[in-house]
Design an enzyme around this catalytic site. Structure first.
Site, mmCIF file in Angstrom:
data_model
loop_
_atom_site.group_PDB
_atom_site.id
_atom_site.type_symbol
_atom_site.label_atom_id
_atom_site.label_comp_id
_atom_site.label_asym_id
_atom_site.label_seq_id
_atom_site.Cartn_x
_atom_site.Cartn_y
_atom_site.Cartn_z
ATOM 1 N N GLU A 221 33.459 -53.968 -19.158
ATOM 2 C CA GLU A 221 32.136 -53.350 -19.020
ATOM 3 C C GLU A 221 31.172 -54.333 -18.356
ATOM 4 O O GLU A 221 30.401 -53.967 -17.458
ATOM 5 C CB GLU A 221 31.615 -52.937 -20.399
ATOM 6 C CG GLU A 221 30.270 -52.230 -20.367
ATOM 7 C CD GLU A 221 29.722 -51.939 -21.774
ATOM 8 O OE1 GLU A 221 30.261 -52.496 -22.754
ATOM 9 O OE2 GLU A 221 28.757 -51.157 -21.868
ATOM 10 N N GLU B 288 27.368 -48.637 -41.335
ATOM 11 C CA GLU B 288 27.938 -48.276 -40.037
ATOM 12 C C GLU B 288 29.059 -47.240 -40.170
ATOM 13 O O GLU B 288 29.134 -46.287 -39.399
ATOM 14 C CB GLU B 288 28.474 -49.532 -39.336
ATOM 15 C CG GLU B 288 29.060 -49.246 -37.953
ATOM 16 C CD GLU B 288 29.724 -50.464 -37.324
ATOM 17 O OE1 GLU B 288 30.402 -51.213 -38.041
ATOM 18 O OE2 GLU B 288 29.584 -50.652 -36.103
ATOM 19 N N SER C 239 25.882 -52.989 -25.057
ATOM 20 C CA SER C 239 27.237 -52.589 -24.688
ATOM 21 C C SER C 239 27.549 -51.269 -25.379
ATOM 22 O O SER C 239 27.112 -51.035 -26.511
ATOM 23 C CB SER C 239 28.217 -53.661 -25.149
ATOM 24 O OG SER C 239 29.518 -53.126 -25.166
ATOM 25 N N GLU D 79 34.739 -54.798 -23.511
ATOM 26 C CA GLU D 79 33.401 -55.311 -23.229
ATOM 27 C C GLU D 79 33.414 -56.220 -21.999
ATOM 28 O O GLU D 79 32.476 -56.218 -21.200
ATOM 29 C CB GLU D 79 32.852 -56.067 -24.445
ATOM 30 C CG GLU D 79 31.368 -56.323 -24.361
ATOM 31 C CD GLU D 79 30.729 -56.563 -25.737
ATOM 32 O OE1 GLU D 79 31.391 -56.321 -26.765
ATOM 33 O OE2 GLU D 79 29.572 -56.995 -25.761
ATOM 34 N N LYS E 118 27.926 -53.039 -42.485
ATOM 35 C CA LYS E 118 29.083 -52.251 -42.061
ATOM 36 C C LYS E 118 29.349 -51.097 -43.021
ATOM 37 O O LYS E 118 29.982 -50.111 -42.662
ATOM 38 C CB LYS E 118 30.314 -53.145 -41.915
ATOM 39 C CG LYS E 118 30.203 -54.061 -40.688
ATOM 40 C CD LYS E 118 31.521 -54.285 -40.001
ATOM 41 C CE LYS E 118 31.367 -54.752 -38.567
ATOM 42 N NZ LYS E 118 30.786 -56.112 -38.444
ATOM 43 N N CYS F 205 28.908 -63.829 -38.515
ATOM 44 C CA CYS F 205 29.537 -63.175 -39.671
ATOM 45 C C CYS F 205 29.903 -64.139 -40.795
ATOM 46 O O CYS F 205 29.960 -63.743 -41.950
ATOM 47 C CB CYS F 205 30.787 -62.426 -39.236
ATOM 48 S SG CYS F 205 30.467 -61.256 -37.931
ATOM 49 N N GLU G 114 28.255 -41.275 -35.438
ATOM 50 C CA GLU G 114 28.982 -41.683 -34.222
ATOM 51 C C GLU G 114 30.396 -42.144 -34.550
ATOM 52 O O GLU G 114 31.209 -42.349 -33.636
ATOM 53 C CB GLU G 114 28.264 -42.867 -33.541
ATOM 54 C CG GLU G 114 26.862 -42.583 -33.024
ATOM 55 C CD GLU G 114 25.781 -42.875 -34.067
ATOM 56 O OE1 GLU G 114 26.123 -43.001 -35.272
ATOM 57 O OE2 GLU G 114 24.597 -42.965 -33.690
ATOM 58 N N CYS H 259 28.493 -55.752 -31.567
ATOM 59 C CA CYS H 259 29.466 -55.835 -32.668
ATOM 60 C C CYS H 259 28.816 -55.817 -34.034
ATOM 61 O O CYS H 259 29.487 -55.685 -35.045
ATOM 62 C CB CYS H 259 30.256 -57.132 -32.607
ATOM 63 S SG CYS H 259 30.914 -57.467 -31.018
#
Ligand code: SF4
Ligand code: SF4
Ligand code: SF4
Ligand code: FES
Ligand code: FES
Lengths: 162, 579
Positions: free
Chosen positions: B283, B362, B320, B280, B359, B504, B367, B300
């Site tokens: 990037e 996720e 990102s 990142e 998550k 988190c 993907e 994230c």
């Protein structure tokens, strides 16, 4: 077929009308109830398509719209038939057999409480005391009261609206 | 501050003029029971559990919304008050699915605690129970309205803290139910799976989707190589489930606990957090130097990603392309690690322990199959891990200190601070600064981006280039920044967004505190402080110094943003409908 198509066109026209109407409420979250009332006046009820339009235009969540509609009894989620039959379930009517009258209406019309017949002719609801306790058990069709009912009198009443 | 004097139970109490009777009482050490009240989130006076007598008032008053006034005389403990509270509670219990021993919230339930505290021993109002909905179609959140007490703490959280607003009270009176529109599943509405509603719920009406059985099954299968990664925020929260203090650090107990459960390798998401910074950071520099899309926004947090897809699709190109550390880790385990160890990736079962319910969603996204398999097989929340440990008779406090396995267990302090709001930004700045300037930072603590303020802004001078950064946590706060970006009003280069308040450490899968505990301490701050302590005590504190990450690039990936990275570590997200 033609009828269905007409109905669909009618639906879309009304949606467009509602969209125009909502222009004045852009971003006005506090106008929710008023906007819903006006939308219902146009469509007759508040299907999900209308709810989405209201949510988008006023900038409220769909969840708030649905919550509001289901809280107030004057909003309808489903179309209301030409003849709105409400069966009094108040105490006087209840003890004199309102439930049996209601059951007969359900079988005659083939629908449950809160529903409308497919031909949009009849809607069936229960309601609280309508102030006709002397005529118990009573029902009210649009604005007209029918009293001292027995289940057997139901078909005859329904015939009037054929 | 203007103060007023009132008496509560005969005791003279001074309180700020704008405070409530409940606050004044608590300050005076007088406990008034509450249920719907959640400080700063839900102050609606709905449940009537907190009633008190006020001299001169005809009826009992709800103290959580009652402002104090000069000379007011309050009684919190009279026969009328006690009886009223009991009636309220018994009525709630009479329409409640009382299955405490098998309930997820057994021994951590505010309703249960109240029943004990108010001395309820029987319920005088047996009655019909309202129709319940059980909705477990979401991969993250389960709704069981048979235990809902209609306090609306979840509703306020979803609407106001997260500005998502997909659950509301539907219908009225006895029929009232907290649900999505048309009583659909949470899976069918734009819920972002954050689980903040679970943290707000005083009872067992909202809970995470339990996936522990899948892990038990994998652990019992001799053919599977079962590995586990643990997120940064777990090491400062898991201890709470075993009677430890709030924010107690259990980093070294974790590997021992997981090994005893039977995991073959115990790795650390902090490793892939460091890797995320390499990707990142590169990037960001690439976009900054080559006129790419700015501001760059971190990616994230899967709750934030889904929020962006539904609510800010026009900003998807600002995201990102980096996957979350969990998913980078997953992609590497079934490729790099499999090759390195010669283990068939089909035989690897990859588990992650996360503070997060989003998550769970996720890891099932299309993907996230870039190894050719589902990269992460199962996500367990902190709470689920604690349940597994308890079931296995493992007491975290009694375990020896152990280390994570190499190589994917090696990490730096920069990886650890991913667990707190501002941490990703700070970790990125540490690395970006040193890569660009080729100089060592004198002070690597970017304290401007730390702390519990909802939105934090700073300008960092990187060798003459002024970089404007912003950090937001909690989605209502994120909206403030995003709306500024959308309108062109803000001139940010780099933005960190975390879905959950506090980042988190405050994730929807973390240990649940009662309303009373939440009032007394800011649990996010306590856990974040612990995270920064973890960072301070690490030998290495910058991601680019992580030797295992360096080896990974040398042996396998080549360079940041290289071809392999693109295939395994990056992805794109897509617009989703709102309705
Ligand atoms: S929500 Fe609380 S009171 Fe209800 S069953 Fe669960 S533990 Fe018992
Ligand atoms: S998980 Fe988050 S978005 Fe979904 S209902 Fe709960 S608070 Fe709202
Ligand atoms: S689901 Fe939980 S937080 Fe939401 S209203 Fe019901 S009891 Fe309260
Ligand atoms: S109870 Fe039916 S009319 Fe009064
Ligand atoms: S009304 Fe005060 S806590 Fe619910």
């Amino acid at each position: 077929m033609a009828v269905a198509l007409n109905q669909q066109q009618d639906f879309i026209e009304k949606l467009n009308k509602i969209e125009d109407m909502l222009k004045k409420y852009q971003g006005k979250r506090s106008a929710l109830i008023q906007a819903l009332q006006e939308a219902q006046a146009i469509m007759g009820y508040l299907p999900i398509e209308v709810q989405k339009l209201v949510a988008e235009n006023l900038g409220v969540t769909l969840s708030e719209v649905y919550s509001t509609i289901t809280f107030y009894s004057f909003f309808n989620l489903k179309p209301i038939g030409k003849y709105h039959i409400r069966v009094c379930l108040g105490t006087a009517c209840y003890v004199r057999g309102a439930e049996k009258v209601l059951d007969r209406l359900k079988t005659e019309l083939g629908i449950e409480v809160g529903d409308t017949t497919d031909d949009l002719k009849f809607t069936l609801d229960g309601c609280r005391c309508i102030g006709a306790c002397g005529l118990a058990p009573a029902i009210i069709v649009n604005d007209e009261v029918y009293g001292r009912l027995t289940p057997d009198k139901i078909p005859e009443i329904l015939k009037k609206f054929e | 501050m203007e103060m007023v004097t009132l008496t509560i139970d005969g005791i003279k109490v001074e309180a700020p003029k704008n405070s409530t009777v409940l606050e004044a009482a608590r300050k005076a050490g007088i406990k008034i029971p509450t249920l719907c009240f959640l400080k700063g989130v839900n102050e609606i006076g709905a449940c009537r559990m907190c009633v008190v007598e006020v001299k001169g008032a005809r009826s009992l008053q709800t103290s959580c919304v009652l402002p104090v006034s000069e000379g007011m005389e309050v009684i919190t403990n009279s026969p009328a008050v006690r009886e009223s509270r009991k009636v309220t509670l018994e009525l709630l219990l009479s329409d409640h699915n009382l299955e405490c021993p098998t309930c997820i919230r057994n021994l951590n339930c505010e309703l249960q605690t109240l029943a004990e505290e108010l001395g309820i021993q029987s319920i005088r109002y047996p009655g019909v129970k309202s129709k319940a909905q059980y909705d477990d179609f979401s991969p993250s959140i389960v709704r069981d309205t048979s235990k809902c007490i209609l306090c609306r703490r979840c509703v306020s959280t979803c609407h106001n803290v997260q500005s998502v607003g997909v659950i509301s009270p539907n219908y009225r009176g006895f029929e009232t139910v907290i649900a999505p529109v048309f009583d659909m599943s949470l899976n069918e509405v734009p819920c972002v799976n954050c689980g903040q509603c679970i943290l707000a719920c005083p009872v067992g009406a909202l809970k995470e989707k339990d996936d522990t059985h899948k892990v038990w099954q994998a652990l019992a299968d001799p053919d599977l190589h079962v590995i586990v990664q643990t997120a940064p925020a777990i090491r400062v929260s898991l201890g709470e489930e075993f009677g430890g203090e709030l924010g107690g650090i259990v980093t070294k107990k974790l590997p021992a606990a997981l090994r005893r459960l039977g995991f073959d390798k115990v790795f650390d998401t902090d490793f892939s957090a460091d890797l995320t910074i390499m990707e990142e950071g590169s990037e960001f520099l690439d976009r900054l130097q080559n006129g790419g899309k700015l501001p760059l926004i971190t990616s994230c947090s899967p709750g934030w990603i889904k929020f962006c897809e539904h609510y800010y699709p026009e900003l998807l190109d600002n995201l990102s392309t980096c996957k979350s550390p969990q998913q980078m880790f997953g992609a590497l385990v079934k490729t790099y690690y499999a090759e390195k160890t010669g283990i068939d990736p089909a035989k690897i079962f990859s588990v992650s322990i996360m503070p997060c319910t989003a998550k769970k969603y996720e890891c099932q996204r299309p993907e996230m199959f870039s190894s050719g398999y589902q990269d992460v097989d199962v996500v367990l929340t902190t709470r689920e891990l604690s349940r597994m440990l308890k079931e296995a008779g493992i007491d975290l406090r009694k375990l020896p200190d152990e280390e994570f396995d190499e190589p994917l267990g090696i990490s730096t302090g920069a990886g650890a601070i991913f667990g707190a709001t501002g941490g990703v930004m700070e970790a990125a700045l540490r690395t970006v600064y040193e890569i660009v300037t080729k100089k060592e930072l004198d002070n690597i603590d970017f304290t401007e981006v730390r702390g519990v303020d909802g939105v934090k802004e700073a300008t960092i001078d990187i060798d003459g280039t002024k970089v404007n950064v912003a950090v937001a946590h909690g989605l209502a706060n994120a909206r403030k920044i995003l709306d500024k970006v959308k309108s062109g009003e803000a001139d940010y280069h780099f933005i960190e967004i975390m879905c959950c308040p506090g980042g988190c450490v405050g994730g929807g899968g973390q240990p649940i505190l009662s309303a009373e505990e939440r009032w007394e301490v800011d649990y996010r701050e306590e856990r974040a402080n612990a995270i920064y302590e973890v960072d301070r005590n690490m030998k290495l504190r910058k991601s680019h110094e992580n030797p295992a990450v360096q080896t990974l690039y040398k042996e396998y990936l080549g360079e940041p943003l290289g071809e392999k990275s693109h295939k395994l570590l990056h992805t794109h997200y897509t617009k989703r409908d709102l309705f």
